[in-house]
Design a protein around this motif. Structure first.
Motif, short mmCIF file in Angstrom:
data_model
loop_
_atom_site.label_atom_id
_atom_site.label_comp_id
_atom_site.label_asym_id
_atom_site.label_seq_id
_atom_site.Cartn_x
_atom_site.Cartn_y
_atom_site.Cartn_z
N HIS A 105 7.03 1.73 6.10
CA HIS A 105 7.96 0.83 5.43
C HIS A 105 8.98 1.68 4.67
CE1 HIS A 105 9.59 -2.11 2.60
NE2 HIS A 105 9.14 -3.05 3.41
N PRO A 106 10.28 1.41 4.81
CA PRO A 106 11.29 2.30 4.23
C PRO A 106 11.20 2.46 2.72
CG PRO A 106 12.29 0.27 5.08
CD PRO A 106 10.90 0.33 5.61
N SER A 107 10.84 1.39 1.99
CA SER A 107 10.76 1.51 0.54
C SER A 107 9.57 2.36 0.11
CB SER A 107 10.68 0.12 -0.11
OG SER A 107 11.89 -0.57 0.05
N VAL A 108 8.47 2.26 0.85
CA VAL A 108 7.33 3.13 0.56
C VAL A 108 7.67 4.58 0.89
CG1 VAL A 108 4.91 3.64 1.08
CG2 VAL A 108 5.69 1.26 0.94
N ALA A 109 8.36 4.80 2.00
CA ALA A 109 8.78 6.15 2.37
C ALA A 109 9.67 6.76 1.31
CB ALA A 109 9.49 6.13 3.72
N GLU A 110 10.57 5.97 0.73
CA GLU A 110 11.44 6.47 -0.34
C GLU A 110 10.62 6.87 -1.57
OE1 GLU A 110 14.88 3.34 1.08
OE2 GLU A 110 13.96 3.14 -0.91
N PHE A 111 9.67 6.01 -1.92
CA PHE A 111 8.79 6.31 -3.06
C PHE A 111 8.01 7.59 -2.84
CE2 PHE A 111 4.25 5.81 -4.21
CZ PHE A 111 4.36 6.03 -5.58
N ARG A 112 7.38 7.72 -1.68
CA ARG A 112 6.56 8.90 -1.41
C ARG A 112 7.42 10.17 -1.37
NH1 ARG A 112 1.38 8.07 0.66
NH2 ARG A 112 1.29 10.35 0.54
N ALA A 113 8.62 10.09 -0.79
CA ALA A 113 9.49 11.25 -0.73
C ALA A 113 9.90 11.69 -2.13
CB ALA A 113 10.72 10.95 0.11
N ALA A 114 10.22 10.73 -2.99
CA ALA A 114 10.62 11.07 -4.36
C ALA A 114 9.45 11.67 -5.15
CB ALA A 114 11.16 9.83 -5.06
N GLY B 239 10.94 -5.23 -0.72
CA GLY B 239 9.76 -5.29 0.14
C GLY B 239 8.51 -4.69 -0.43
N LEU B 240 8.53 -4.27 -1.70
CA LEU B 240 7.34 -3.64 -2.30
C LEU B 240 6.40 -4.63 -2.97
CD1 LEU B 240 8.87 -0.41 -3.89
CD2 LEU B 240 7.58 -0.62 -1.77
N ASP C 8 1.05 -8.15 6.79
CA ASP C 8 2.20 -7.96 5.92
C ASP C 8 1.94 -8.70 4.63
OD1 ASP C 8 5.51 -8.62 5.38
OD2 ASP C 8 4.90 -6.62 6.04
N LEU C 9 2.81 -8.51 3.64
CA LEU C 9 2.58 -9.12 2.33
C LEU C 9 2.58 -10.65 2.39
CD1 LEU C 9 4.61 -6.88 -0.16
CD2 LEU C 9 2.16 -6.86 0.33
N ALA C 10 3.23 -11.22 3.36
CA ALA C 10 3.30 -12.67 3.46
C ALA C 10 2.31 -13.24 4.46
CB ALA C 10 4.72 -13.10 3.83
N SER C 11 1.40 -12.42 4.97
CA SER C 11 0.52 -12.90 6.04
C SER C 11 -0.83 -13.41 5.54
CB SER C 11 0.28 -11.78 7.06
OG SER C 11 -0.44 -10.71 6.47
N ALA C 12 -1.27 -12.98 4.38
CA ALA C 12 -2.56 -13.43 3.83
C ALA C 12 -2.28 -14.37 2.66
CB ALA C 12 -3.40 -12.24 3.38
N CYS C 13 -2.00 -15.63 2.98
CA CYS C 13 -1.64 -16.63 1.98
C CYS C 13 -2.55 -17.85 2.15
CB CYS C 13 -0.18 -17.05 2.14
SG CYS C 13 1.01 -15.70 1.96
N TYR C 14 -2.94 -18.42 1.01
CA TYR C 14 -3.92 -19.51 1.04
C TYR C 14 -3.56 -20.56 0.00
CZ TYR C 14 -6.44 -15.63 3.18
OH TYR C 14 -6.79 -14.55 3.98
N ASP C 15 -3.84 -21.83 0.32
CA ASP C 15 -3.78 -22.90 -0.67
C ASP C 15 -5.11 -22.91 -1.40
OD1 ASP C 15 -1.19 -23.99 -0.31
OD2 ASP C 15 -1.85 -24.92 1.56
N VAL C 16 -5.08 -22.54 -2.68
CA VAL C 16 -6.33 -22.34 -3.41
C VAL C 16 -6.29 -23.04 -4.78
CG1 VAL C 16 -6.93 -20.15 -2.31
CG2 VAL C 16 -5.41 -20.14 -4.30
N PRO C 17 -7.47 -23.30 -5.34
CA PRO C 17 -7.52 -23.93 -6.66
C PRO C 17 -6.96 -23.01 -7.74
CG PRO C 17 -9.66 -24.01 -5.55
CD PRO C 17 -8.80 -23.08 -4.76
N ASN D 215 0.84 -1.20 0.00
CA ASN D 215 0.00 0.00 0.00
C ASN D 215 0.88 1.25 0.00
OD1 ASN D 215 -1.94 1.98 0.43
ND2 ASN D 215 -2.73 1.10 2.32
N TYR D 216 0.60 2.19 -0.92
CA TYR D 216 1.40 3.42 -0.97
C TYR D 216 1.18 4.32 0.23
CZ TYR D 216 -2.86 5.70 -2.79
OH TYR D 216 -4.15 6.19 -2.96
N GLU D 217 0.19 4.00 1.07
CA GLU D 217 -0.02 4.75 2.31
C GLU D 217 0.86 4.25 3.46
OE1 GLU D 217 -1.55 7.43 2.61
OE2 GLU D 217 -3.50 7.48 1.60
#
Length: 451
Positions: free
Chosen positions: A328-337, A393-394, A436-445, A322-324
């Protein structure tokens, strides 16, 4: 379940949603520092050119965007601005191993002919080393880009080119063979069902409606949505409206009578805004109105200004951060730029802009891996390595390792956010709904379809 199987499925679900929506319509940067690893070692560059588009002083890269397409300038603009911001920050830090990355842009007008013209201009005339962060309506020039072995890194796979040609690398990765002979696995692609699983487990949803136009592409995508929902056990209400004169009031009445909890759609942003107005007017209270990464943007403030209840039930999903989330340091870098180089775009920030930044970082990391001996072949080796890449981490980690045709469930992860008017001290915005990006993971069809 295999992680690489997830890449195949993830890489196809999002583009389908984004493509349909487009095809249906004719903090300051002062003191900001990007990490040294993003830019290489600095110092003097090599004495000689090492490949096409590379000199001792610069590397030329190209960005093709459908800025003046029939769907309007902002529909495709995000990735371009995100990538440009990254390269401007790179230039301010001295470039890459002593070379300046010079960016050349081209607007293809949203047509196949215009896209071919842009490809030939950038590849043949400007002799760019690589393409990056492309967002085009019709990638008709893709076969030529691949034939010339030009790396195309981090593009938005709006069509199917990124699942066919080996020198094209979409922002979402792919596990398809990408051998140039056919799309996906002998013309078959796969969608996974993690979005529907997420809302079932997170919100307890069991019923959903799919709203589409009475138009072939819209109806086709709606059937995909319905198939995925039913595979996850949802009761599905299908609603179709006329493309020219959509009767959303009738749809709103049907959803209210049905007690629908979730709404998915196969429509453009204009149709979604009109549907939300009708839902608010009819007093329909949804658990969630689900949209895709293309609509994860600040434009929600104005597009849904006449339907505040529906707006506050908007959820968006993606495989990028999320850009908000500026903690997260990589998001902060993006927003600052973005604040430094494009302050006028503060009210146009979007997930696609952040993905454009991630695409530029991906290409830069690939070029950095070559040291001063920069070649297209070296970049290709970086892009095709088996180690997953996450753009610092993006992105949900992904790669381009070919895998056999999917035959069973896959592990798939997603990010999700909800629009809330009262968030961020009343400013309003997208609030992340997963840890986090790795927290919502599912075994799905994985469900096959032909694009």
């Amino acid at each position: 379940m295999s992680r690489t199987g997830r890449a195949a499925a993830v890489g196809r679900r999002r583009p389908a949603a984004a493509a349909l929506a487009l095809l249906l319509l004719l903090a300051t940067a002062c003191g900001s520092r990007l990490p040294e690893s993003a830019f290489g070692t600095g110092g003097r560059g090599p004495d000689l050119a090492t490949d096409t588009g590379v000199t001792a002083q610069e590397v030329r890269v190209g960005i093709i965007t459908s800025l003046t397409s029939p769907v309007g300038g902002e529909a495709f603009a995000g990735p371009r601005f995100g990538a440009l911001a990254f390269f401007r920050a790179l230039a301010d830090r001295g470039g890459l191993h002593g070379r300046t990355v010079r960016v050349l842009t081209c607007d293809d007008g949203g047509s196949g002919l215009g896209n071919r013209d842009c490809v030939h201009r950038l590849v043949d005339q400007e002799k760019v080393f690589a393409l990056v962060a492309g967002s085009v309506l019709d990638y008709a020039g893709a076969p030529y880009v691949d034939a010339r072995q030009v790396p195309d890194v981090g593009g938005q796979p709006i069509g199917t080119a990124y699942d066919r040609w080996p020198h094209l690398y979409s922002i979402y990765g792919s596990a398809a063979p990408r051998d140039g002979r056919s799309v996906g696995w002998d013309g078959v692609l796969y969608q996974s069902t993690e979005i529907y699983r997420f809302f079932k487990e997170r919100l307890g949803a069991r019923s959903a409606a799919v709203v589409s136009y009475n138009q072939a592409d819209s109806a086709r995508y709606a059937r995909q949505l319905e198939e995925g929902l039913r595979a996850e056990g949802y009761r599905v209400l299908s609603q179709s409206v006329d493309l020219a004169l959509p009767g959303f009031q009738t749809v709103a009445a049907a959803l209210k009578a049905d007690g629908t909890q979730l709404v998915f759609d196969a429509m453009d942003s204009r149709g979604n805004a009109a549907l939300c107005q009708a839902l608010d007017a009819a007093g329909v209270r949804l658990t969630a109105k689900v949209t895709n990464v293309q609509n994860w943007s600040e434009a929600v403030r104005t597009d849904y200004k006449d339907s505040p209840n529906c707006r506050n039930n908007l959820w968006a999903t993606s495989e990028s951060r999320n850009y908000e989330d500026t903690g997260h340091p990589s998001v902060a870098e993006f927003r600052a730029a973005m604040a430094r180089y494009y302050p006028e775009r503060e009210d146009q920030l979007s997930a696609w802009e952040l993905e454009g930044w991630a695409a530029a970082r991906w290409l830069t990391d690939a070029m950095d891996s070559c040291g001063t001996a920069l070649t297209r072949a070296c970049v290709g080796r970086f892009m095709n390595r088996t180690e997953p890449y996450d753009a610092h981490g993006l992105l949900v980690p992904t790669d381009f390792t070919p895998q056999p045709r999917p035959t069973g469930p896959t592990l798939a992860c997603l990010n999700a956010a909800r629009w809330q008017d009262d968030a961020f001290d009343g400013r309003g915005g997208w609030v992340t709904q997963v840890a986090d990006l790795a927290s919502a993971c599912y075994d799905v069809p994985q469900l096959p379809y032909r694009p």
